[in-house]
Every structure is written in C-alpha cells, then in structure tokens.
Design an enzyme around this catalytic site. Structure first.
Site, PDB file in Angstrom:
ATOM      1  N   GLY A 144       0.808  -1.220   0.000  1.00  0.00           N
ATOM      2  CA  GLY A 144       0.000   0.000   0.000  1.00  0.00           C
ATOM      3  C   GLY A 144       0.837   1.264   0.000  1.00  0.00           C
ATOM      4  N   VAL A 145       0.380   2.232   0.765  1.00  0.00           N
ATOM      5  CA  VAL A 145       1.041   3.532   0.776  1.00  0.00           C
ATOM      6  C   VAL A 145       2.452   3.420   1.370  1.00  0.00           C
ATOM      7  CG1 VAL A 145       0.079   4.336   2.989  1.00  0.00           C
ATOM      8  CG2 VAL A 145       0.639   5.983   1.198  1.00  0.00           C
ATOM      9  N   ASP A 146       2.624   2.517   2.323  1.00  0.00           N
ATOM     10  CA  ASP A 146       3.942   2.281   2.941  1.00  0.00           C
ATOM     11  C   ASP A 146       4.969   1.859   1.879  1.00  0.00           C
ATOM     12  OD1 ASP A 146       5.860   1.853   4.890  1.00  0.00           O
ATOM     13  OD2 ASP A 146       4.903   0.080   5.747  1.00  0.00           O
ATOM     14  N   GLY A 178      -7.056   0.700   4.254  1.00  0.00           N
ATOM     15  CA  GLY A 178      -6.668  -0.228   3.197  1.00  0.00           C
ATOM     16  C   GLY A 178      -6.711  -1.656   3.726  1.00  0.00           C
ATOM     17  N   VAL A 179      -5.570  -2.295   3.782  1.00  0.00           N
ATOM     18  CA  VAL A 179      -5.526  -3.693   4.241  1.00  0.00           C
ATOM     19  C   VAL A 179      -5.924  -3.826   5.714  1.00  0.00           C
ATOM     20  CG1 VAL A 179      -3.853  -4.468   2.521  1.00  0.00           C
ATOM     21  CG2 VAL A 179      -3.041  -3.648   4.723  1.00  0.00           C
TER      22      VAL A 179
END
Ligand code: ADP
Length: 165
Positions: free
Chosen positions: A31-33, A118-119
């Site tokens: 994701g964003v990470d 998200g997740v």
C-alpha cells in the site's frame, strides 16, 4: 487554514511532511507504505531500522530522503477487529501523535493518507470522521493540512464530510 482534500499519490506532494500508514515493524509493507519506501529510496529503510518499531497509535519521524517532502512521519493505525479493540481511539491517536511530532519538528505543511482504511479494513466513513476531527484540532497551527485520498470514493467521502461541518 482550511483542511484540503487532494486526490493524489502522496509520494509526489511537496510539503514539509507526509505521513506514512506504516506497520509496527516500520520495515516497510504494501500500500502507501510500499509506495513511500520506493519513492524515498533505500536510505529510508535504513533510517527506520534504528527506530525499533512503533506501537499502534504512536508516531516516529525520519527524513524524506528522495521524496519532495522533507520529513516522513511514520504512524501505525489499528487493524479493524469489529470495533471491540479501541480501534477508534487508536486511530485518533495515530493522527494526534503525528500532529504532535510535526509541531515539535517545526513542520507547517503536512499530508495524511487514509490511515487504516486499506488492508487494515477500518470502515471508511468512521475513519474519515476521526481524521477530520483530529485535523480540525490542529487547523490553526499549520499552514496546510492535506487529506491525501487515493481514489474517487474517498475523495467524495471527504468532500461530503467537510461540507457538512
Ligand atoms: P493500512 O494498512 O493502514 O490500511 P494501506 O496502505 O493498505 O494502509 O491503505 C491506506 C490508504 O492509502 C488507502 O486508502 C489506500 O488507497 C491509500 N494509498 C495507497 N497508495 C497510496 C499512495 N501512493 N498515495 C496516497 N494514498 C495511497
């Protein structure tokens, strides 16, 4: 200043700090990470390694390295477990502690992704309400506070909630 909603890739934003929705290891993820680590370069992982992780609801700071943003504030939102594990409070804490860390580092402009949605599966509407509540509390201390949404659904949600204020 007013809270801004921007549909964008957070790694492209030219602000003092972007906030990363990290996990407790702070060693990167999806994701964003993952996007932030890819854009910042391998120095970001090296800087994160020495931080010894981060508890849920807490925040830690590193430089932004190859990002346009000077700083990355890494915070860990809660995994959604149906609402029985203080998820709402922990999500608020993630925003609040990110803002506190920003203030102590002289940061004036800051962008947040939709942490935990998200997740980690936090319900989007409640998450957005919590995000906006925290942002409102710090509005007068920053020149820019950006809710950086990634998709049209979140854009419409934030626009609706902000219009209701
Ligand atoms: P979490 O584990 O906290 O749920 P995710 O990264 O899975 O974090 O999702 C958090 C939010 O970040 C989601 O709304 C997702 O659409 C969004 N997102 C993913 N990539 C980016 C990006 N490059 N810029 C901004 N937001 C992003």
């Amino acid at each position: 200043m007013a809270i801004e909603v921007l549909q964008a890739d957070i790694t492209r934003l030219d602000v003092d700090a972007i906030v990363n929705a990290a996990n407790t290891s702070l060693l990167g993820g999806g994701g964003v990470d993952g996007a932030i680590h890819r854009a910042a370069g391998p120095q970001l992982l090296a800087a994160c390694r020495v931080l010894n992780g981060c508890e849920t609801g807490e925040a830690k700071i590193t430089p932004g390295f190859n990002l346009p943003a000077r700083w990355v504030i890494h915070t860990v939102g809660p995994v959604w477990h149906g609402g029985v594990r203080q998820e709402a409070q922990l999500l608020f804490n993630a925003y609040d502690n990110s803002f506190q860390l920003a203030l102590t580092n002289g940061i004036k402009s800051i962008a947040f992704p939709c942490i935990s949605t998200g997740v980690y599966r936090f319900p989007k509407t409640e998450a957005a309400r919590i995000a906006i509540k925290a942002m409102q509390q710090y509005q007068d201390k920053f020149s820019r506070i950006i809710a950086c949404v990634f998709n049209g659904e979140d854009l419409a949600l934030y626009q609706k909630l902000l219009a209701e204020l």
